[in-house]
Design a protein around this motif. Structure first.
Motif, PDB file in Angstrom:
ATOM      1  N   ASP A 157       5.382  -9.837 -15.507  1.00 33.13           N
ATOM      2  CA  ASP A 157       6.098 -10.402 -16.651  1.00 33.13           C
ATOM      3  C   ASP A 157       5.486  -9.881 -17.941  1.00 33.13           C
ATOM      4  OD1 ASP A 157       8.183 -12.246 -15.699  1.00 33.13           O
ATOM      5  OD2 ASP A 157       6.516 -13.322 -14.772  1.00 33.13           O
ATOM      6  N   SER A 190       9.554 -15.116 -20.762  1.00 35.70           N
ATOM      7  CA  SER A 190       9.285 -13.718 -20.424  1.00 35.70           C
ATOM      8  C   SER A 190      10.408 -12.822 -20.925  1.00 35.70           C
ATOM      9  CB  SER A 190       9.136 -13.574 -18.907  1.00 35.70           C
ATOM     10  OG  SER A 190       9.110 -12.211 -18.534  1.00 35.70           O
ATOM     11  N   GLU A 191      10.055 -11.625 -21.357  1.00 36.12           N
ATOM     12  CA  GLU A 191      11.044 -10.652 -21.820  1.00 36.12           C
ATOM     13  C   GLU A 191      11.415  -9.665 -20.721  1.00 36.12           C
ATOM     14  OE1 GLU A 191      10.131  -8.856 -25.548  1.00 36.12           O
ATOM     15  OE2 GLU A 191       9.529 -10.752 -26.465  1.00 36.12           O
ATOM     16  N   GLY A 192      11.013  -9.975 -19.509  1.00 39.58           N
ATOM     17  CA  GLY A 192      11.360  -9.121 -18.377  1.00 39.58           C
ATOM     18  C   GLY A 192      10.170  -8.829 -17.494  1.00 39.58           C
ATOM     19  N   ARG A 193      10.453  -8.259 -16.322  1.00 38.20           N
ATOM     20  CA  ARG A 193       9.410  -7.865 -15.385  1.00 38.20           C
ATOM     21  C   ARG A 193       9.416  -6.353 -15.263  1.00 38.20           C
ATOM     22  NH1 ARG A 193       7.269 -11.607 -12.126  1.00 38.20           N
ATOM     23  NH2 ARG A 193       7.152 -10.247 -10.317  1.00 38.20           N
ATOM     24  N   PHE A 194       8.236  -5.753 -15.336  1.00 33.55           N
ATOM     25  CA  PHE A 194       8.163  -4.296 -15.405  1.00 33.55           C
ATOM     26  C   PHE A 194       7.080  -3.750 -14.479  1.00 33.55           C
ATOM     27  CE2 PHE A 194       9.586  -5.904 -19.507  1.00 33.55           C
ATOM     28  CZ  PHE A 194      10.719  -5.133 -19.747  1.00 33.55           C
TER      29      PHE A 194
END
Length: 242
Positions: free
Chosen positions: A36, A50-54
């Protein structure tokens, strides 16, 4: 704020924040899973999204901080109050370089550090030393000018506990008195100020005379830093080709 401007209780010390707490440098090593990512914009009021999972290859360029449990984050930007004490939910998550990342060493309480970075004692100095043409923010060089107070460890824990107790009462009051929100926020700010001036624990100090002096705590921190440095130095020596 100079060290002389801080009038502290007996047993407390004041020193540069970078001498007392470890400033975690930027940099994330290659990893295999998805993590996250949180920027300063992820924190809105008490909600953190969260701004996304990378994965490592796809992560944003500013996602260059890796959180460890009990690390404390605070936004670099002037007039911003976005702080976070890392718990299990955020452990091993990615954070933006828009945050300062601190780690408490031996003789320091992570909760004390968290509340300190949320107080006017830190935020006023952060804003004072922030620089920039469009968006002012605190650089690492500016951070090295900030002076903060350090209580003995047992008193740090007492301060954090007292803050949480009083904040809990504030939150309960806010539920039934929303129209007094501004006054309560001002009280919260004043409470933090009093906490790090030693006023909240005056009676506790009287009953606990035998407490570690601040200088002893600072020596423990110094030894902890030295051990960390020597450990890393030994690892480097092992990898030097002969």
């Amino acid at each position: 704020m100079s060290q002389q401007e801080l009038e502290l209780p007996k047993g407390w010390i004041s020193d540069l924040i970078t001498k007392i707490f470890y400033l975690v440098p930027t940099g994330v090593k290659n990893y295999d899973d998805l993590k996250d990512y949180y920027s300063t914009g992820s924190i809105k009021s008490s909600k953190i999204t969260s701004e996304g999972r990378f994965n490592f290859e796809q992560k944003p360029s500013r996602a260059n901080r890796l959180a460890k449990k009990n690390d404390v984050f605070q936004a670099r930007m002037e007039k911003s109050e976005k702080s976070l004490l890392v718990n299990d939910d955020f452990n091993e998550s990615l954070f933006s370089t828009g945050f300062l990342q601190f780690r408490a060493l031996a003789g320091c309480s992570p909760k004390y550090l968290f509340y300190l970075l949320s107080s006017g004692i830190f935020l006023t100095q952060r804003d004072k030393y922030s620089t920039g043409s469009t968006q002012k923010a605190l650089t690492d060089s500016g951070l090295k000018r900030i002076v903060i107070p350090l209580a003995p460890l047992k008193e740090q824990e007492k301060i954090a506990s007292k803050i949480e107790e009083l904040f809990s009462k504030i939150d309960s009051t806010k539920q039934s008195l929303e129209y007094t929100k501004l006054q309560l926020e001002q009280y919260r700010f004043s409470l933090l100020q009093s906490a790090f001036e030693g006023k909240l624990t005056e009676k506790w100090r009287e009953k606990n005379k035998k407490i570690d002096e601040g200088q002893i705590i600072l020596e423990r921190i110094t030894k902890s830093c030295q051990k960390t440095f020597l450990s890393k130095f030994e690892l480097v020596k092992m990898n030097i080709p002969k």
